[in-house]
Design an enzyme around this catalytic site. Structure first.
Site, PDB file in Angstrom:
ATOM      1  CG  ASP A 304      -2.152  -0.977   0.874  1.00  0.00           C
ATOM      2  OD1 ASP A 304      -2.510  -1.102  -0.309  1.00  0.00           O
ATOM      3  OD2 ASP A 304      -2.677  -1.598   1.797  1.00  0.00           O
ATOM      4  CD  GLU A 307       2.159  -3.447  -5.488  1.00  0.00           C
ATOM      5  OE1 GLU A 307       2.792  -4.301  -6.112  1.00  0.00           O
ATOM      6  OE2 GLU A 307       1.130  -3.729  -4.851  1.00  0.00           O
ATOM      7  CG  ASN A 387     -10.980  -3.519   0.623  1.00  0.00           C
ATOM      8  OD1 ASN A 387     -10.032  -3.301  -0.134  1.00  0.00           O
ATOM      9  ND2 ASN A 387     -10.957  -4.483   1.507  1.00  0.00           N
ATOM     10  CE1 TYR A 388      -9.082  -4.019   6.647  1.00  0.00           C
ATOM     11  CE2 TYR A 388      -8.853  -5.185   4.582  1.00  0.00           C
ATOM     12  CZ  TYR A 388      -9.084  -5.195   5.941  1.00  0.00           C
ATOM     13  OH  TYR A 388      -9.318  -6.376   6.578  1.00  0.00           O
ATOM     14  CG  HIS A 439      -6.630 -10.454   4.858  1.00  0.00           C
ATOM     15  ND1 HIS A 439      -7.964 -10.719   5.028  1.00  0.00           N
ATOM     16  CD2 HIS A 439      -6.409  -9.271   5.480  1.00  0.00           C
ATOM     17  CE1 HIS A 439      -8.532  -9.745   5.707  1.00  0.00           C
ATOM     18  NE2 HIS A 439      -7.606  -8.844   6.012  1.00  0.00           N
ATOM     19  CG  ASP A 448      17.775   7.370  11.040  1.00  0.00           C
ATOM     20  OD1 ASP A 448      18.689   7.019  11.819  1.00  0.00           O
ATOM     21  OD2 ASP A 448      17.956   8.108  10.050  1.00  0.00           O
ATOM     22  CG  PHE A 449      16.815   4.098  17.436  1.00  0.00           C
ATOM     23  CD1 PHE A 449      16.293   4.600  18.626  1.00  0.00           C
ATOM     24  CD2 PHE A 449      16.180   3.036  16.828  1.00  0.00           C
ATOM     25  CE1 PHE A 449      15.159   4.038  19.205  1.00  0.00           C
ATOM     26  CE2 PHE A 449      15.047   2.466  17.400  1.00  0.00           C
ATOM     27  CZ  PHE A 449      14.545   2.965  18.587  1.00  0.00           C
ATOM     28  CG  ASP A 589      23.544   7.169  11.252  1.00  0.00           C
ATOM     29  OD1 ASP A 589      22.518   6.823  11.874  1.00  0.00           O
ATOM     30  OD2 ASP A 589      23.576   8.150  10.485  1.00  0.00           O
ATOM     31  CG  HIS A 600      -8.411  -9.567   9.223  1.00  0.00           C
ATOM     32  ND1 HIS A 600      -8.741  -8.352   8.687  1.00  0.00           N
ATOM     33  CD2 HIS A 600      -9.496  -9.945   9.943  1.00  0.00           C
ATOM     34  CE1 HIS A 600      -9.975  -8.037   9.065  1.00  0.00           C
ATOM     35  NE2 HIS A 600     -10.442  -8.992   9.814  1.00  0.00           N
TER      36      HIS A 600
HETATM   37 CU   LIG Z   1      -7.811  -7.359   7.281  1.00  0.00          CU
END
Ligand SMILES: [Cu+2]
Length: 642
Positions: A304, A307, A387-388, A439, A448-449, A589, A600
């Protein structure tokens, strides 16, 4: 050299302004790659070198502002990375990137729907199911599914997208109640044509409506009394530009099209001294692998961030709905694919919450009580991807701890099954003919400490019962086992709650009051292992889900756990590729990457809309302070409780 306030009002890590975005776009448009077909995928701040940022914070001149542009020529299929000096409106670097596909463009989403809906084979599939294409045309919704990469030779080198189809039960209704099972489109976005429409067999369209809109669910309960959150003297935070100060904390917020909310320069002010904790913290990628092998459903596994560009899909948040109380909102500016600057209102929400008890003790002998209530600062953002809906939260507490939580909500992705046939094996039946495929949601956070300085190390720590014998005569003893992670290859590991496994990020060069290196502890929350086979396309393309914790040596271009261009990537990019260099991570670093999964298997109560499901982790000081840093928090009511 000190500069005047006018120049210094903008911080080197502030997101690009509208004017800077327009300058960057104009520079690209006047370059040799300009043309009708050129699209802008992302235009983001090219973050200046860390030492230049630190120097600026110490009063030095600001580094030059630069925009990192990813542009895509839809005619040639070429991807370009352009670095623009926005102070000087000049191109610093322009290169063609071979063999990659940038994220799906918003305009391409619309094209996929149009192409599928207009295709004769799609009409034939509808008719085969007794549906009249013309009559239901306005109710059909087509979701683009990032194509993935399954090693199919004919798909190599093409810009592709797959498509799944749903039918709304009524105008504006819930598409996911009625999947058009079995019909999967493949679209060549380069040519702007449908490659083919597969029909994997007729399955009845479910009859439910999945209705959840307030106007359509019948009577609403009348038992809720108003709950108002007021802060009569205002919130305790101060906001100056993109910098936030609250209860000793200092941090900066940023935002970009790919990652959405980004936090910078997080640190704690102790006795007038700024002690840094993290140079940068942001979600770097997420992937949602679906676990149904059916020919219509195995294709689902979107990245997500890489893409779909989570920042581009951020919501404008509403007071009283998304956030409650005394809210400060931050807006953001981005560039759309046409190269126009778009102002996004209220994309980041900042507020303060009561967080219940901070600490308490009752002295039973003299009946004296000391109690303090806790507060937390909340920085959040919500993005909708198909949908999410995903909400991302960062929490800062008075005791020096930081937590992050993701809340997944929205509508389950569904499939249809034939009630007269076998029940689906890899999903949960929601209502007759409708099921939700199993799923997992995997998130990766890049931390990034910079604990009190640039050079840090990481220990993996677990607990062990001390062997019985002279050292443990009563059988009660246990001790911690601490392993210094010396090279990148030693770091990848899973969480292990049974062993109390944690990670300690230390600065070996700064000692606390008991002579030990100052540290923060990474405390995993709920987590799960990936269910994909190690040699599968999904496992290769989402290498970062193979382990929960990774540590790398800082490198400026290593920002996204699945690599820069996950779309259609064959795999291996990102964390697995970087750690192959096996760099030393001792007193360097370093960057810690934490992957956490939300498993899920749907519940009936998640239909037709899903109450939020959350997962996250905590970072707690572990000898960073010499004692509880909240002793100076006053009692909640001056005359009592102490
Ligand atoms: Cu789900």
């Amino acid at each position: 050299m000190m500069l005047d306030n006018v120049v210094r009002t903008r911080h080197p890590l502030d997101p690009l302004s509208k004017a800077e975005l327009e300058t960057a776009v104009a520079a690209v448009r006047s370059s040799e790659i300009a043309g009708e077909a050129l699209r802008f995928v992302t235009v983001m701040l090219d973050e200046p070198a860390k030492d230049a940022v630190r120097a600026f914070d110490d009063g030095a001149v600001p580094p030059r502002r630069q925009a990192a542009v990813v542009a895509f020529d839809r005619a040639s299929g070429f991807t370009y990375e352009v670095l623009v000096d926005t102070d000087g409106a000049a191109i610093v670097d322009l290169r063609k990137v071979e063999g990659v596909q940038p994220a799906i463009l918003f305009e391409e989403y619309g094209e996929v729907e149009e192409l599928i809906k207009g295709h004769p084979d799609f009409h034939a599939a509808l008719r085969l199911r007794g549906l009249d294409p013309a009559a239901i045309n306005d109710l059909i919704t087509v979701d683009p599914v990032p194509a993935g990469n399954f090693g199919i030779p004919e798909e190599e080198g093409k810009r592709l997208c797959r498509a799944q189809v749903w039918i709304r039960p009524n105008e504006g209704g819930n598409s996911y109640a009625r999947p058009l099972e079995g019909v999967i489109g493949l679209v060549d976005l380069g040519k702007g044509e449908v490659v083919r429409i597969d029909d994997n067999g007729v399955v009845p369209v479910p009859a439910g409506t999945g209705e959840f809109r307030a106007s359509r669910v019948g009577a609403l309960r009348k038992t809720i009394k108003p709950l108002a959150i007021t802060q009569s003297a205002g919130p305790s935070f101060e906001v100056n530009g993109n910098e936030i100060r609250w209860q000793g904390w200092r941090l900066r917020v940023g935002f970009n099209a790919r990652e959405g909310l980004v936090l910078h320069r997080i640190g704690f002010e102790e006795r007038g001294r700024f002690r840094s904790v993290l140079h940068r913290a942001a979600y770097s990628e997420m992937v949602v692998p679906y676990g149904d092998p059916s020919p219509s459903r195995y294709i689902q596994g979107p990245f997500d961030f890489g893409e779909n560009l989570v920042g581009m899909l951020a919501n404008s948040l509403e007071l009283g709905c998304d956030c409650l109380g005394e809210i400060h909102y931050f807006d953001a500016d981005i560039v759309n694919s046409a190269g126009e600057a778009v102002h996004m209102k209220n994309v980041i929400c900042l507020h303060e919450e009561d967080s219940s008890l901070l600490w308490k003790h009752w002295d039973f002998r003299n009946n004296e009580t000391e109690v303090r209530r806790g507060r937390r600062l909340v920085v959040s953002s919500i993005s909708t991807i198909g949908n999410y809906d995903y909400a991302f939260y960062w929490y800062f507490y008075q005791d020096g701890s930081i937590a992050s939580e993701t809340k997944a909500t929205g509508i389950l992705s569904t499939g249809a099954y034939d009630p007269a046939g076998e029940e689906p094996k890899h999903g949960v039946i929601l209502e007759e003919g409708l099921y939700a495929m199993h799923h997992q949601h995997f998130y990766n956070v890049r931390l990034d400490f910079e604990l009190d300085g640039v050079n840090n190390s990481v220990y993996q720590v677990h607990a062990e019962p001390t062997p019985p014998g002279p050292g443990n005569p009563y059988g009660n003893a246990f001790h911690s086992v601490s392993k210094l992670l010396e090279r990148e290859s030693e770091a990848p590991a899973h969480v292990d709650q049974l062993e109390a496994r944690v990670w300690r990020i230390v600065n070996p060069n700064v000692l606390n009051a008991v002579g030990k290196p100052i540290a923060y502890r990474l405390l995993p929350g709920d987590n799960v292992r990936s269910m994909v086979q190690p040699d599968s396309s999904r496992a290769k393309r989402a290498g970062f889900i193979g382990k929960h914790v990774w540590v790398t040596r800082y490198a400026p271009r290593e920002l996204f756990a699945a690599g820069e261009y996950p779309n259609q990537h064959p795999g291996g990019a990102g964390l697995p590729e970087w750690i192959a260099a096996d760099r030393s991570i001792v007193n360097e670093d370093i960057v810690v990457w934490y992957t956490f999964g939300m498993h899920h298997v749907a519940r009936l109560e998640e239909w037709p809309i899903m109450p939020v499901s959350s997962a996250g982790f905590r970072l707690v000081p572990d000898g960073f302070f010499d004692r509880n840093p909240t002793l100076d928090v006053p009692p909640p009511i001056p005359a009592c409780c102490h």
